[in-house]
Motif scaffolding. Structure first.
Motif, PDB file in Angstrom:
ATOM      1  N   VAL A 182     -56.516 -19.521  -1.778  1.00 45.82           N
ATOM      2  CA  VAL A 182     -55.404 -19.997  -3.333  1.00 45.82           C
ATOM      3  C   VAL A 182     -54.243 -20.610  -3.147  1.00 45.82           C
ATOM      4  CG1 VAL A 182     -54.716 -18.366  -5.599  1.00 45.82           C
ATOM      5  CG2 VAL A 182     -56.555 -17.405  -3.735  1.00 45.82           C
ATOM      6  N   GLY A 183     -52.922 -19.829  -2.283  1.00 47.83           N
ATOM      7  CA  GLY A 183     -52.297 -20.917  -1.707  1.00 47.83           C
ATOM      8  C   GLY A 183     -51.592 -20.976  -2.488  1.00 47.83           C
ATOM      9  N   GLN A 184     -51.143 -19.496  -3.749  1.00 45.54           N
ATOM     10  CA  GLN A 184     -50.407 -19.438  -4.471  1.00 45.54           C
ATOM     11  C   GLN A 184     -49.374 -18.059  -3.558  1.00 45.54           C
ATOM     12  OE1 GLN A 184     -49.319 -21.082  -6.751  1.00 45.54           O
ATOM     13  NE2 GLN A 184     -51.577 -22.715  -7.591  1.00 45.54           N
ATOM     14  N   LYS A 185     -47.863 -18.894  -4.049  1.00 43.89           N
ATOM     15  CA  LYS A 185     -46.993 -17.632  -3.104  1.00 43.89           C
ATOM     16  C   LYS A 185     -46.939 -16.355  -3.844  1.00 43.89           C
ATOM     17  CE  LYS A 185     -43.856 -20.604  -0.956  1.00 43.89           C
ATOM     18  NZ  LYS A 185     -42.494 -21.380  -1.881  1.00 43.89           N
ATOM     19  N   ASN A 186     -47.283 -16.387  -5.284  1.00 39.27           N
ATOM     20  CA  ASN A 186     -47.359 -15.063  -5.928  1.00 39.27           C
ATOM     21  C   ASN A 186     -48.513 -14.004  -6.725  1.00 39.27           C
ATOM     22  OD1 ASN A 186     -47.901 -16.891  -7.407  1.00 39.27           O
ATOM     23  ND2 ASN A 186     -47.720 -16.390  -9.454  1.00 39.27           N
TER      24      ASN A 186
END
Ligand SMILES: [Mn+2]
Length: 321
Positions: A182-186
């Motif tokens: 997904v590669g999202q920090k959140n």
């Protein structure tokens, strides 16, 4: 420390608290706020908003001693064949829209975390699921909800099985792989102690792996024998593993919500919840009294006899080994 618990637990033993059998979310919040030491409430969406509207729930929380930690998704019966991995594009979109609605509700109530557990994304038979399609759709759905809501933290709670025979994402490493893709920090991870025991994971090791990737968001603490999601009180079955888990929580300075995902049915849920908080604090204080450094030296020694001495000193209330 931030402690929360499962709202639905407070439906148990109604005669101990309520005068009526008609119990809604507002009543459950009132009962929850009578728990000594509890700081936060987490609501299920849409489940807990069916009998009371957001305004009523908001008022009930403001009048209580609790704050909203976040919202957990509970997808309704339309989603028998899956949520983010549903083969029907329309239903998949509906699952995403429900999640986006939950984000707005979470924001309105002052929460900062939306937790997702998918009861139906999985399979029961060989050849039943197109893994490639289901995984890709899940990654896409998470990319969308996380990038559209950068101010919100999302957390994936994995469970190996139940109600499906296999979950699509059912262990710590496939969850971390999903998060990478997904590669999202959140987007982070919620570790449920019973789920880890069901998967034969050692909970502290899963905590380490999640902390190592900086993905730790929430804890669901409880206990069980490993076959089903028993939801027993903290430390009642796996005491030493619970102690190890809390040690690593301290080592990695976990400051998220400790949510007791237990299922009291015959117990007074208020006392049961107080007991869980007490157990966590006693184990945490015990670690401090022995000292993090001393425990670290026991770990480095790899000496099983010294480890057993740690358990003996805990049950005999001695803090010197
Ligand atoms: Mn849980």
């Amino acid at each position: 420390m931030k402690f929360s618990s499962r709202i639905n637990s407070f439906k148990a033993r109604p005669e101990l608290f309520f005068d009526t059998n008609k119990i809604d979310t507002v009543d459950l919040i009132k009962r929850m706020s009578s728990v000594k030491g509890l700081t936060h409430v987490e609501l299920n969406y849409p489940e807990h908003f069916l009998q009371n509207d957001i305004a009523e729930i908001k008022t009930a929380i403001e009048e209580s001693s609790l704050k909203v930690g976040g919202i957990a998704l509970r997808f309704q019966k339309d989603f028998n064949d899956g949520e983010f991995a549903n083969p029907d594009a329309e239903l998949r979109e509906k699952a995403i829209q429900t999640t986006l609605d939950a984000v707005n509700v979470c924001r309105e109530l002052g929460g900062d975390t939306v937790t997702l557990w998918f009861a139906n994304d999985g399979f029961d038979y060989p050849f039943q699921l197109d893994y490639e399609r289901a995984y890709a759709d899940t990654v896409d759905a998470f990319k969308r909800i996380t990038s559209e809501n950068p101010d919100m933290t999302f957390s994936f709670e994995y469970k190996p099985y139940e109600p499906r025979t296999f979950s699509l994402i059912g262990d710590v490493c496939s969850t971390l792989m999903l998060l990478d893709d997904v590669g999202q920090k959140n987007l982070g991870i919620t570790l449920d102690f019973c789920h880890m025991i069901m998967k034969k994971e050692n909970p502290a090791y899963s905590l380490f792996l999640s902390a190592q990737r900086n993905r730790l968001v929430g804890f669901h603490l409880n206990d069980g024998y490993g076959h089903f999601d028993d939801g027993l009180m903290l430390g009642t079955v796996h005491l030493l593993q619970t102690l190890e888990y809390i040690y690593y929580a301290k080592k990695y300075k976990f400051d998220g919500l400790v949510y007791f995902d237990t299922f009291p049915k015959r117990e007074d849920p208020v006392r049961e919840c107080e007991q869980n908080i007490k157990m966590y604090k006693i184990l945490s204080d015990y670690i401090d009294s022995v000292s993090m450094n001393e425990i670290d030296s026991i770990i480095k020694s790899q000496d099983a006899i010294k480890i057993q001495s740690l358990l003996l000193s805990l049950i005999t209330k001695k803090t010197s080994l």
